[in-house]
Motif scaffolding. Structure first.
Motif, PDB file in Angstrom:
ATOM      1  N   LEU A  25      80.083 -66.129  23.915  1.00  0.00           N
ATOM      2  CA  LEU A  25      78.983 -66.235  24.881  1.00  0.00           C
ATOM      3  C   LEU A  25      78.448 -67.662  24.947  1.00  0.00           C
ATOM      4  N   GLN A  26      78.398 -68.329  23.812  1.00  0.00           N
ATOM      5  CA  GLN A  26      77.911 -69.710  23.809  1.00  0.00           C
ATOM      6  C   GLN A  26      78.815 -70.605  24.653  1.00  0.00           C
ATOM      7  N   LYS A  27      80.102 -70.370  24.577  1.00  0.00           N
ATOM      8  CA  LYS A  27      81.041 -71.185  25.356  1.00  0.00           C
ATOM      9  C   LYS A  27      80.841 -70.994  26.857  1.00  0.00           C
ATOM     10  N   LEU A  28      80.318 -69.851  27.251  1.00  0.00           N
ATOM     11  CA  LEU A  28      80.050 -69.584  28.663  1.00  0.00           C
ATOM     12  C   LEU A  28      78.679 -70.105  29.105  1.00  0.00           C
ATOM     13  N   THR A  29      77.740 -70.171  28.159  1.00  0.00           N
ATOM     14  CA  THR A  29      76.354 -70.453  28.538  1.00  0.00           C
ATOM     15  C   THR A  29      75.768 -71.719  27.926  1.00  0.00           C
ATOM     16  N   ASP A  30      76.443 -72.299  26.933  1.00  0.00           N
ATOM     17  CA  ASP A  30      75.942 -73.457  26.191  1.00  0.00           C
ATOM     18  C   ASP A  30      74.616 -73.151  25.485  1.00  0.00           C
ATOM     19  N   ALA A  31      74.462 -71.918  25.068  1.00  0.00           N
ATOM     20  CA  ALA A  31      73.242 -71.502  24.364  1.00  0.00           C
ATOM     21  C   ALA A  31      73.231 -72.042  22.939  1.00  0.00           C
ATOM     22  N   GLU A  32      72.050 -72.128  22.379  1.00  0.00           N
ATOM     23  CA  GLU A  32      71.902 -72.463  20.969  1.00  0.00           C
ATOM     24  C   GLU A  32      72.079 -71.174  20.167  1.00  0.00           C
ATOM     25  N   ILE A  33      72.762 -71.267  19.031  1.00  0.00           N
ATOM     26  CA  ILE A  33      72.960 -70.105  18.165  1.00  0.00           C
ATOM     27  C   ILE A  33      72.102 -70.261  16.925  1.00  0.00           C
ATOM     28  N   PHE A  34      71.300 -69.225  16.649  1.00  0.00           N
ATOM     29  CA  PHE A  34      70.532 -69.148  15.419  1.00  0.00           C
ATOM     30  C   PHE A  34      71.210 -68.124  14.522  1.00  0.00           C
ATOM     31  N   LEU A  35      71.623 -68.526  13.340  1.00  0.00           N
ATOM     32  CA  LEU A  35      72.171 -67.603  12.354  1.00  0.00           C
ATOM     33  C   LEU A  35      71.044 -67.213  11.408  1.00  0.00           C
TER      34      LEU A  35
END
Length: 146
Positions: A25-35
């Motif tokens: 999903l990040q690759k589609l949206t450039d969102a930041e990921i919080f682990l």
């Protein structure tokens, strides 16, 4: 679409499957990921009830916190190996479902991604893990259960 994706990781295979979906999903949206890895807080009273007492007994919170940090660091490494960018890791103590929901709200996450069953499950979640079930039932943003 998504700007901030929260991924709950606990070291289980399903949590790493959830991370894989979040990276897609990040690759589609450039969102930041919080682990986020959440460990259950143990009081000193609970620690004192332990049957086994090694000579050099660490307080359970300390041990669990260190393990949670290892889980988050491993997840960050996996994410970077799989091409993820903008990944931040966090460790918190408390009831996992409540901490995940509160953390998502505090960080403005617009998606939570969790595995179906984590490292522990109980009879409350016969087909869906109890933590993922509670998060999906009470979160104020969309939840993707992997």
């Amino acid at each position: 679409m998504f700007k901030r994706i929260l991924v709950a990781v606990d070291g289980s295979m399903t949590s790493f499957d959830a991370l894989t979906k979040a990276i897609e999903l990040q690759k589609l949206t450039d969102a930041e990921i919080f682990l986020l890895c959440v460990y259950k807080h143990h009081s000193l009273f609970e620690a004192s009830l332990s049957i086994g007492r090694p000579d050099d007994m660490d307080i359970p919170d300390k041990v669990l916190s260190e393990y949670a940090k290892e889980v988050v660091n491993h997840a960050k490494e996996l994410a970077k190996e799989r091409g993820a960018t903008h990944v931040r890791g966090f460790v918190k103590a408390g009831r996992p479902s409540r901490v995940i929901i509160d953390f998502a709200k505090d960080k403005g996450a617009d998606l939570i991604v969790v595995g179906t069953k984590g490292t522990h499950s109980d009879k409350d979640g016969m087909f869906l893990g109890s933590v993922s079930h509670r998060v999906a039932s009470h979160a104020k943003c969309p939840v993707l259960v992997v």
